[in-house]
Write a protein that holds these residues in place. Sequence first.
Motif, PDB file in Angstrom:
ATOM      1  N   ASP A 128     -22.518  63.504  42.720  1.00 47.13           N
ATOM      2  CA  ASP A 128     -21.105  63.479  42.336  1.00 47.13           C
ATOM      3  C   ASP A 128     -20.345  62.344  43.014  1.00 47.13           C
ATOM      4  O   ASP A 128     -19.393  61.807  42.443  1.00 47.13           O
ATOM      5  N   LEU A 129     -20.731  62.026  44.244  1.00 45.98           N
ATOM      6  CA  LEU A 129     -20.008  61.038  45.042  1.00 45.98           C
ATOM      7  C   LEU A 129     -20.998  60.231  45.874  1.00 45.98           C
ATOM      8  O   LEU A 129     -21.832  60.804  46.575  1.00 45.98           O
ATOM      9  N   PHE A 130     -20.896  58.917  45.769  1.00 46.61           N
ATOM     10  CA  PHE A 130     -21.693  58.004  46.583  1.00 46.61           C
ATOM     11  C   PHE A 130     -20.785  57.397  47.642  1.00 46.61           C
ATOM     12  O   PHE A 130     -19.815  56.715  47.300  1.00 46.61           O
ATOM     13  N   LEU A 131     -21.069  57.648  48.912  1.00 47.59           N
ATOM     14  CA  LEU A 131     -20.389  56.976  50.019  1.00 47.59           C
ATOM     15  C   LEU A 131     -21.251  55.767  50.353  1.00 47.59           C
ATOM     16  O   LEU A 131     -22.386  55.910  50.814  1.00 47.59           O
ATOM     17  N   CYS A 132     -20.733  54.577  50.074  1.00 49.74           N
ATOM     18  CA  CYS A 132     -21.536  53.361  50.133  1.00 49.74           C
ATOM     19  C   CYS A 132     -21.167  52.474  51.314  1.00 49.74           C
ATOM     20  O   CYS A 132     -20.003  52.106  51.467  1.00 49.74           O
ATOM     21  N   PRO A 133     -22.163  52.086  52.096  1.00 51.07           N
ATOM     22  CA  PRO A 133     -21.907  51.104  53.153  1.00 51.07           C
ATOM     23  C   PRO A 133     -21.892  49.712  52.546  1.00 51.07           C
ATOM     24  O   PRO A 133     -22.269  49.515  51.383  1.00 51.07           O
ATOM     25  N   GLY A 134     -21.480  48.743  53.316  1.00 50.88           N
ATOM     26  CA  GLY A 134     -21.506  47.353  52.876  1.00 50.88           C
ATOM     27  C   GLY A 134     -21.088  46.452  54.017  1.00 50.88           C
ATOM     28  O   GLY A 134     -20.502  46.914  55.001  1.00 50.88           O
ATOM     29  N   LEU A 135     -21.382  45.180  53.890  1.00 47.98           N
ATOM     30  CA  LEU A 135     -20.897  44.226  54.882  1.00 47.98           C
ATOM     31  C   LEU A 135     -19.390  44.060  54.750  1.00 47.98           C
ATOM     32  O   LEU A 135     -18.685  43.858  55.730  1.00 47.98           O
ATOM     33  N   GLY A 136     -18.893  44.148  53.500  1.00 42.78           N
ATOM     34  CA  GLY A 136     -17.466  43.997  53.264  1.00 42.78           C
ATOM     35  C   GLY A 136     -17.064  44.491  51.888  1.00 42.78           C
ATOM     36  O   GLY A 136     -17.908  44.696  51.011  1.00 42.78           O
ATOM     37  N   PHE A 137     -15.758  44.669  51.730  1.00 42.50           N
ATOM     38  CA  PHE A 137     -15.188  45.145  50.473  1.00 42.50           C
ATOM     39  C   PHE A 137     -13.881  44.405  50.240  1.00 42.50           C
ATOM     40  O   PHE A 137     -13.260  43.915  51.176  1.00 42.50           O
ATOM     41  N   ASP A 138     -13.469  44.372  48.971  1.00 46.85           N
ATOM     42  CA  ASP A 138     -12.143  43.836  48.690  1.00 46.85           C
ATOM     43  C   ASP A 138     -11.259  44.937  48.104  1.00 46.85           C
ATOM     44  O   ASP A 138     -11.745  46.045  47.821  1.00 46.85           O
TER      45      ASP A 138
END
Length: 192
Positions: A128-138
Amino acid sequence: MTNPDELLAEYLAEHVTKRHRKRAMREDLRRRIDINKGDSGNVVKEVSAYLEDKPMVRVVAVYSALPGEADLSTLVSRGGKIWVFPKVVGEDLYFFQVLNLKEDLEFGAFGILEPKEGLREYDASQIDLFLCPGLGFDVRGGRIGRGRGFYDRVLSKARAGALKVGVCFGFQLVEDVATEPHDIRMNCVIAG
């Protein structure tokens, strides 16, 4: 009529520029992560508040934090949700239910804690929900990862209506992450 050579040159200039910008952005974001220390507690509070407003969310994909990423592991001890963690198999991510962090996780690909064998698997379409990591976001939900495309591939298989939430520290927010057509946008970004 447009000259095919001109079209090719235009296409290459745009994509080479984006790839160059992405490479430079990854380097900049890695430097930011190296020199800043985020407070995972603040991020956990923000994610908790988000989840409280989403009672229909049952199955939540979370991640094992790498150094410099917001650690959401304390969320897993909270009841009422099915928490699934990714496991790298070849070029893809598969998700498995984790009930106990100490007993159900072991070091796997890239030195990341992953689910052990024998745990219940959840297909991306069941999440239902993906909590996504990343180096950065806009601010428009663009995400820049580490460059292997694992999350873009799995999120492209998510069911319609599944929520995709970027999770980061405030210093990981940038104006524009130079998204490309294959990049999957987040519904929102939580930055603590």
